[in-house]
Enzyme design. Structure first.
Site, PDB file in Angstrom:
ATOM      1  CG  ASP A 134      -1.989  -1.016   1.177  1.00 28.60           C
ATOM      2  OD1 ASP A 134      -2.152  -1.633   0.103  1.00 28.60           O
ATOM      3  OD2 ASP A 134      -2.672  -1.221   2.189  1.00 28.60           O
TER       4      ASP A 134
ATOM      5  CG  ASP B 102     -12.853  -4.090  -2.740  1.00 19.49           C
ATOM      6  OD1 ASP B 102     -11.962  -4.912  -3.031  1.00 19.49           O
ATOM      7  OD2 ASP B 102     -12.634  -2.879  -2.597  1.00 19.49           O
TER       8      ASP B 102
END
Lengths: 205, 252
Positions: B12, B131
């Protein structure tokens, strides 16, 4: 000077990056200029995307003739679609390739007995069929990175340099005279991929 | 003999720095994406994924520098995602050296982007990230980092994305993400069986058995994990060794 053919699709920088990394003194140019291709000592023809688009883009840039000429006379490395383009025909869009080598490009078939995914994506074993200067320091059954849905069915088995298996066995490297071509991506295959590119840079015909 | 299952560490990136603790011994700069990428590559990562979580658009450009630097030194596939909105964004990332670009929320807002980008750059360049969260008896697609329900069924969405040309699907279970309870392998298996393209399982890895389960129970072609690698709980090498002991084909 090594010309890396740019026909506007995919990540061509990675081939250039890889060549610069292993051999900073070797001049390599990513180009869509037919004159530069003609003047180059060696040519790398990387390919991604679909074959009909590749043909369209090569024609649009006036590159097709120069690439075919290069494949006839100077050290030439085809990668992925750059291997498939050398053959006569392809099931992908029912198009004709360069017709420099006998054979046809086919799509993987889903197989009832063994679950396979299409595209064939990831690190697979490359089984060497014979020795060749480009296999220098590369062991048989080492893994290289593949991403493709089509493969070449080669009519002349003498041209086969390596095979791999995805559901069924297929040809993943071929060679004829000054041409060597691989279905996998040496520029994305870590150390052994870089070794193959090194071997190409030092390949004398 | 067949294609190896892939282990993909995910980094990330926020304002050009890797966030979440990275616990490498002898790493000069724990937040430097290039150094971390190098280390993962040395440990045997099969691919790398960078997820840009930078909130401010001013600092998004930093990601391009990172991708460019990594692509000059590391020769394994690089996937970059986060905030990708247009074909222009995709082209810029590919030009910087990304091999694949992940599209998530934008695919929902504009499904044409998937069709357009796969025809322009090739299926191999486009990963659609989904997601999913369980709602009653089915899974629903969530957007904006899992905060917004879209009302779309995740399984049929996965099918549609594959049909539009996505080369690969990254499936994250929002129920499992961050829980360390393992992937939602029921969801993974349903999607893996229904689509022709490879799937990457994500969300919930807490130990090495979870990686094995993702492949064996979930049918995943690749497994993605962040924290178990970042916090030094396991190395990629250990993960690969464990998978081999469990008879999974792996590249060493």
């Amino acid at each position: 000077m090594i010309a890396i053919i740019d026909y506007g699709i995919g990540n061509l920088k990675s081939v250039h990056n890889a060549v610069s990394f292993i051999s900073p003194q070797t001049k390599s140019i990513v180009t869509s200029d037919p004159d530069i291709v003609s003047k180059a000592d060696k040519v790398i023809f990387p390919g991604q995307g679909a074959m009909p688009d590749c043909i369209l883009q090569l024609n649009k840039r006036g590159l097709k003739g120069a690439v075919i000429e290069a494949a006839k006379e100077k050290p030439f490395l085809g990668i992925c679609l750059g291997l498939q383009m050398l053959f006569e025909t392809s099931e992908e869009g029912d198009v004709e390739g360069f017709g420099l080598l006998p054979g046809a490009v086919k799509r993987f078939q889903l197989n009832k007995n063994e679950r396979i995914k299409i595209p064939h994506m990831g690190w697979n074993k490359v089984h060497l069929s014979t020795s060749h200067p480009l296999w220098n320091k590369i062991d048989s059954d080492s893994r290289f990175y593949f991403v493709h849905s089509f493969y070449a069915e080669v009519a002349n088995k003498n041209l086969v340099m390596a095979t791999s298996t995805h559901g069924e066995e297929f040809t993943c490297a071929i060679a004829k005279d000054n041409v060597f071509a691989v279905q996998f991506h040496p520029e994305k295959s870590s150390k052994l991929g870089l070794q193959l590119l090194k071997n190409f840079i030092s390949w004398n015909i | 003999m067949s294609v190896a299952r892939r282990i993909i560490p995910c980094l990330d990136v926020n304002d050009g720095r890797v966030v979440k603790g990275v616990n490498f011994i002898a790493l000069k700069d724990a937040g430097d994406p290039v150094e971390i990428a190098k280390r993962y590559n040395e440990e045997g990562a099969d691919e790398l994924t960078f997820l840009d979580i930078t909130a401010s658009s001013d600092n998004r450009g930093l990601l391009f520098d990172i991708v460019e630097k990594v692509a000059k030194q590391i020769f394994i596939p690089l996937t970059v995602g986060g905030g990708v909105r247009s074909c222009e964004d995709i082209r810029n990332l590919l030009n910087a050296g990304a091999d694949k670009v992940g599209i998530n929320t934008s695919a929902i807002l504009n499904p044409d982007l998937v069709a357009e980008s796969t025809s322009r750059f090739g299926s191999q360049a486009i990963v659609v990230a989904i997601d999913a969260k369980k709602v009653d008896d089915h899974w629903e697609v969530f957007t904006h980092g899992g905060r917004k329900a879209s009302g779309i069924d995740a399984v049929s969405w996965a099918q549609k994305m594959a049909e539009l040309g996505a080369g690969e699907l990254l499936i994250t279970s929002m129920d499992r993400d961050g829980t360390k309870k393992g992937f939602d392998n029921i969801l993974m298996k349903i999607i893996s069986d229904i689509v022709e393209v490879p799937i990457i399982a994500s969300g919930g890895v807490g130990n090495l058995q979870h990686l094995v389960d993702g492949v064996k129970d979930g049918g995943a072609d690749a497994v993605l994990a962040a924290s178990i690698f970042h916090y030094g709980e396991f190395t990629i090498k250990e993960a690969k060794q464990y998978m081999i002991e469990n008879n999974i084909e792996i590249r060493l």
